[in-house]
Design a protein around this motif. Structure first.
Motif, PDB file in Angstrom:
ATOM      1  N   PRO A 174       1.919 -22.564  -9.026  1.00 44.18           N
ATOM      2  CA  PRO A 174       1.145 -22.142 -10.192  1.00 44.18           C
ATOM      3  C   PRO A 174       1.166 -20.633 -10.433  1.00 44.18           C
ATOM      4  O   PRO A 174       1.240 -20.199 -11.591  1.00 44.18           O
ATOM      5  CB  PRO A 174      -0.272 -22.629  -9.880  1.00 44.18           C
ATOM      6  N   VAL A 175       1.143 -19.843  -9.381  1.00 45.06           N
ATOM      7  CA  VAL A 175       1.189 -18.394  -9.579  1.00 45.06           C
ATOM      8  C   VAL A 175       2.591 -17.979 -10.004  1.00 45.06           C
ATOM      9  O   VAL A 175       2.797 -17.325 -11.031  1.00 45.06           O
ATOM     10  CB  VAL A 175       0.761 -17.635  -8.292  1.00 45.06           C
ATOM     11  N   GLY A 176       3.586 -18.396  -9.211  1.00 41.87           N
ATOM     12  CA  GLY A 176       4.968 -17.968  -9.462  1.00 41.87           C
ATOM     13  C   GLY A 176       5.492 -18.420 -10.816  1.00 41.87           C
ATOM     14  O   GLY A 176       6.184 -17.666 -11.508  1.00 41.87           O
ATOM     15  N   MET A 206       0.845 -14.124   1.125  1.00 40.28           N
ATOM     16  CA  MET A 206       1.780 -14.125   2.253  1.00 40.28           C
ATOM     17  C   MET A 206       1.756 -15.491   2.901  1.00 40.28           C
ATOM     18  O   MET A 206       1.499 -15.623   4.086  1.00 40.28           O
ATOM     19  CB  MET A 206       1.359 -13.055   3.251  1.00 40.28           C
ATOM     20  N   ILE A 207       2.023 -16.497   2.109  1.00 38.59           N
ATOM     21  CA  ILE A 207       1.857 -17.864   2.617  1.00 38.59           C
ATOM     22  C   ILE A 207       2.704 -18.113   3.851  1.00 38.59           C
ATOM     23  O   ILE A 207       2.328 -18.904   4.706  1.00 38.59           O
ATOM     24  CB  ILE A 207       2.133 -18.912   1.505  1.00 38.59           C
ATOM     25  N   GLY A 243      12.278 -22.904  -2.594  1.00 37.94           N
ATOM     26  CA  GLY A 243      12.743 -23.494  -1.341  1.00 37.94           C
ATOM     27  C   GLY A 243      13.598 -24.742  -1.451  1.00 37.94           C
ATOM     28  O   GLY A 243      13.853 -25.378  -0.425  1.00 37.94           O
ATOM     29  N   CYS A 281       1.015 -10.249  -3.575  1.00 37.59           N
ATOM     30  CA  CYS A 281      -0.020 -11.186  -4.031  1.00 37.59           C
ATOM     31  C   CYS A 281      -0.470 -12.089  -2.902  1.00 37.59           C
ATOM     32  O   CYS A 281      -1.663 -12.304  -2.709  1.00 37.59           O
ATOM     33  CB  CYS A 281       0.531 -12.000  -5.193  1.00 37.59           C
ATOM     34  N   ASN A 286       4.815 -13.672  -3.113  1.00 31.38           N
ATOM     35  CA  ASN A 286       3.836 -14.700  -2.766  1.00 31.38           C
ATOM     36  C   ASN A 286       3.994 -15.195  -1.342  1.00 31.38           C
ATOM     37  O   ASN A 286       3.242 -16.058  -0.912  1.00 31.38           O
ATOM     38  CB  ASN A 286       3.993 -15.904  -3.711  1.00 31.38           C
ATOM     39  N   VAL A 287       4.985 -14.663  -0.625  1.00 33.89           N
ATOM     40  CA  VAL A 287       5.397 -15.291   0.631  1.00 33.89           C
ATOM     41  C   VAL A 287       5.313 -14.344   1.830  1.00 33.89           C
ATOM     42  O   VAL A 287       4.880 -14.719   2.907  1.00 33.89           O
ATOM     43  CB  VAL A 287       6.834 -15.837   0.467  1.00 33.89           C
ATOM     44  N   TYR A 331      16.122 -19.904  -0.985  1.00 36.87           N
ATOM     45  CA  TYR A 331      16.199 -19.048   0.214  1.00 36.87           C
ATOM     46  C   TYR A 331      16.739 -19.797   1.435  1.00 36.87           C
ATOM     47  O   TYR A 331      16.965 -19.193   2.475  1.00 36.87           O
ATOM     48  CB  TYR A 331      14.846 -18.397   0.529  1.00 36.87           C
ATOM     49  N   ARG A 332      16.945 -21.098   1.302  1.00 37.06           N
ATOM     50  CA  ARG A 332      17.547 -21.842   2.429  1.00 37.06           C
ATOM     51  C   ARG A 332      19.069 -21.870   2.332  1.00 37.06           C
ATOM     52  O   ARG A 332      19.735 -22.481   3.151  1.00 37.06           O
ATOM     53  CB  ARG A 332      17.020 -23.275   2.445  1.00 37.06           C
TER      54      ARG A 332
HETATM   55  N1  LIG Z   1      -3.954 -12.215  -4.373  1.00 44.07           N
HETATM   56  C1  LIG Z   1      -4.648 -13.170  -4.974  1.00 44.07           C
HETATM   57  O1  LIG Z   1      -5.723 -12.951  -5.550  1.00 44.07           O
HETATM   58  C2  LIG Z   1      -4.099 -14.556  -4.976  1.00 44.07           C
HETATM   59  C3  LIG Z   1      -4.662 -15.544  -5.795  1.00 44.07           C
HETATM   60  C4  LIG Z   1      -4.060 -16.814  -5.809  1.00 44.07           C
HETATM   61  C5  LIG Z   1      -2.969 -17.090  -5.000  1.00 44.07           C
HETATM   62  N2  LIG Z   1      -2.494 -16.108  -4.198  1.00 44.07           N
HETATM   63  C6  LIG Z   1      -1.307 -16.342  -3.356  1.00 44.07           C
HETATM   64  O2  LIG Z   1      -0.220 -16.659  -4.207  1.00 44.07           O
HETATM   65  C7  LIG Z   1       0.723 -17.432  -3.483  1.00 44.07           C
HETATM   66  C8  LIG Z   1       1.103 -18.644  -4.313  1.00 44.07           C
HETATM   67  O3  LIG Z   1      -0.048 -19.453  -4.506  1.00 44.07           O
HETATM   68  P1  LIG Z   1      -0.025 -20.751  -5.404  1.00 44.07           P
HETATM   69  O4  LIG Z   1      -1.421 -21.146  -5.575  1.00 44.07           O
HETATM   70  O5  LIG Z   1       0.835 -20.503  -6.588  1.00 44.07           O
HETATM   71  O6  LIG Z   1       0.618 -21.846  -4.468  1.00 44.07           O
HETATM   72  P2  LIG Z   1       2.083 -22.447  -4.325  1.00 44.07           P
HETATM   73  O7  LIG Z   1       3.126 -21.539  -4.872  1.00 44.07           O
HETATM   74  O8  LIG Z   1       2.087 -23.830  -4.753  1.00 44.07           O
HETATM   75  O9  LIG Z   1       2.163 -22.346  -2.728  1.00 44.07           O
HETATM   76  C9  LIG Z   1       2.895 -23.202  -1.930  1.00 44.07           C
HETATM   77  C10 LIG Z   1       4.384 -22.849  -1.972  1.00 44.07           C
HETATM   78  O10 LIG Z   1       4.632 -21.671  -1.203  1.00 44.07           O
HETATM   79  C11 LIG Z   1       5.996 -21.672  -0.812  1.00 44.07           C
HETATM   80  N3  LIG Z   1       6.218 -21.230   0.568  1.00 44.07           N
HETATM   81  C12 LIG Z   1       7.053 -20.245   0.949  1.00 44.07           C
HETATM   82  N4  LIG Z   1       7.025 -20.078   2.265  1.00 44.07           N
HETATM   83  C13 LIG Z   1       6.157 -20.991   2.752  1.00 44.07           C
HETATM   84  C14 LIG Z   1       5.714 -21.311   4.073  1.00 44.07           C
HETATM   85  N5  LIG Z   1       6.144 -20.654   5.163  1.00 44.07           N
HETATM   86  N6  LIG Z   1       4.827 -22.297   4.190  1.00 44.07           N
HETATM   87  C15 LIG Z   1       4.359 -22.986   3.112  1.00 44.07           C
HETATM   88  N7  LIG Z   1       4.766 -22.710   1.831  1.00 44.07           N
HETATM   89  C16 LIG Z   1       5.648 -21.727   1.673  1.00 44.07           C
HETATM   90  C17 LIG Z   1       6.499 -23.103  -1.024  1.00 44.07           C
HETATM   91  O11 LIG Z   1       7.334 -23.040  -2.166  1.00 44.07           O
HETATM   92  P3  LIG Z   1       8.928 -22.775  -1.979  1.00 44.07           P
HETATM   93  O12 LIG Z   1       9.466 -24.034  -1.390  1.00 44.07           O
HETATM   94  O13 LIG Z   1       9.421 -22.519  -3.335  1.00 44.07           O
HETATM   95  O14 LIG Z   1       9.074 -21.597  -1.072  1.00 44.07           O
HETATM   96  C18 LIG Z   1       5.248 -23.891  -1.349  1.00 44.07           C
HETATM   97  O15 LIG Z   1       5.503 -24.952  -2.226  1.00 44.07           O
HETATM   98  C19 LIG Z   1       0.075 -17.746  -2.142  1.00 44.07           C
HETATM   99  O16 LIG Z   1       0.546 -16.827  -1.189  1.00 44.07           O
HETATM  100  C20 LIG Z   1      -1.392 -17.508  -2.406  1.00 44.07           C
HETATM  101  O17 LIG Z   1      -2.113 -17.206  -1.240  1.00 44.07           O
HETATM  102  C21 LIG Z   1      -3.045 -14.863  -4.166  1.00 44.07           C
END
Ligand SMILES: NC(=O)c1ccc[n+]([C@@H]2O[C@H](COP(=O)([O-])OP(=O)(O)OC[C@H]3O[C@@H](n4cnc5c(N)ncnc54)[C@H](OP(=O)(O)O)[C@@H]3O)[C@@H](O)[C@H]2O)c1
Length: 334
Positions: A156-158, A244-245, A177, A242, A220-221, A197-198
């Motif tokens: 959702p963010v990306g 560091m999942i 991924g 943003c 995001n990662v 990235y794989r």
């Molecule tokens: N700073 C803020 O205020 C704020 C607010 C909201 C969200 N965020 C951050 O924004 C990022 C994206 O959030 P989102 O809500 O949009 O969720 P999201 O993209 O659906 O997050 C899950 C995705 O992260 C990727 N990923 C990459 N490396 C990973 C790993 N080692 N383990 C698990 N997943 C991994 C995967 O996609 P791929 O297969 O494509 O890699 C996975 O589908 C997160 O880091 C979240 O914490 C920050």
């Protein structure tokens, strides 16, 4: 009325497993004056929850075993003793992982199901959408023609970042991924390219996808993905940290500087090359020169005598054994 809940059981070891959660059912608490009871319709699952499960406090309170898991929800008011919320209202509220919750209305906002599907209030039209939109526009400051790179590109963010980038006239490049995710980013979301990235050496793959370099990187990662993107920055690039999942399920931060605190502190990281500031040399000499003359500014020199001793002096410097500005007095008496 029973309220079924999913509670926090224990801190996960690495990636979370179902055993880290428990389930129970308790009597539903009734609303008191100034409160309402709502029924959870949609629950948002967000990566930050993994950090909450590690003990990171949310709203100032860490999660304890037995607590319902936190989470933002779309809910419908089913009983109300609150002047501003009526039975039937749809709200975004932090009900957590449970069927019902009582609220005093703080931090709750109403949503209109006529405007958009209710679930979007937790995604593209909610917190993640806002993260991508505001983070890109106000921190990334993309300009038409620039290259915007974003990781976790189809989340959702990306996906918001990439599409906003495209709509302001920038080139959106994703990192994701899988091939299926990358295809979706390009074919459905309108990214110009998306790198899996794989697929091998990510830094090299990004170089191919972003031949003129990356003007805005929205991370995001973290970890290796961040490192690969940083290896491809264009001059005067902006990096938005943003999330560091990649580190959330690790017990210890990955090697190298852990940039998580930069996110928490809303800090900005910018590059500096002194040569860009040489037009300020005169100003600096005037200001610091005066401070030195006034005795308000100290400096120290580490002087080695004789050019022949320069190599060892340099080695001392590189061993960190100099104490002050390392200099070699080449002409005695100077
Ligand atoms: N700073 C803020 O205020 C704020 C607010 C909201 C969200 N965020 C951050 O924004 C990022 C994206 O959030 P989102 O809500 O949009 O969720 P999201 O993209 O659906 O997050 C899950 C995705 O992260 C990727 N990923 C990459 N490396 C990973 C790993 N080692 N383990 C698990 N997943 C991994 C995967 O996609 P791929 O297969 O494509 O890699 C996975 O589908 C997160 O880091 C979240 O914490 C920050």
């Amino acid at each position: 009325m029973l309220n079924r809940r999913i509670t926090f059981a224990r801190v996960p070891q690495g990636l979370p497993v179902p055993e880290d959660f428990s389930r129970d059912a308790v009597d539903t608490v009734r609303p008191a004056a100034g409160q309402f009871l709502s029924k959870t319709l949609w629950l948002s699952l967000d990566p930050y929850l993994r950090n909450v499960m590690k003990g990171h406090a949310l709203y100032g309170v860490p999660l304890k075993p037995g607590d319902p898991m936190h989470g933002e929800t779309v809910a419908q008011v089913v009983e109300s003793l609150h002047p501003q919320f009526s039975v039937g209202d749809f709200v975004v509220a932090k009900n957590g992982w449970q069927q019902y919750a009582v609220s005093d209305g703080q931090g709750v906002r109403k949503v209109d199901p006529e405007v958009a599907p209710l679930s979007t209030a937790l995604g593209v039209l909610g917190m993640p959408g806002l993260t991508g939109y505001a983070g890109l526009i106000y921190l990334g400051e993309p300009k038409p023609g620039e290259t915007v790179l974003v990781s976790a590109a189809t989340g959702p963010v990306g996906s918001t970042v990439g599409q906003v980038a495209r709509l302001v006239g920038a080139r959106a490049i994703g990192i994701a991924g899988s091939q299926a995710k990358c295809r979706y980013a390009v074919e459905e979301l309108g990214f110009e390219a998306c790198v899996n990235y794989r697929d091998g050496d990510l830094r090299a793959l990004l170089k191919q996808a972003c031949p003129a370099g990356v003007d805005v990187y929205f991370d995001n990662v973290g970890g290796d993905v961040l490192a690969a993107a940083l290896g491809n920055l264009a001059l005067h690039a902006r990096v938005v940290l943003c999330g560091m999942i990649g580190a959330y399920s690790l017990d210890a931060p990955p090697p190298g500087p852990f940039l998580g605190p930069v996110v928490a502190a809303r800090a900005t990281i910018r590059g500096l090359v002194v040569y860009d500031h040489f037009h300020r040399l005169g100003e600096m000499r005037r200001v610091i020169g005066k401070w030195i003359r006034d005795g308000r500014f100290k400096y120290r020199e580490d002087v080695t005598e004789g050019l022949e001793n320069a190599p060892e002096a340099f080695c001392r410097l590189m061993r960190g054994e100099n104490f002050g500005k390392a200099l070699v007095r080449v002409a005695p008496g100077e």
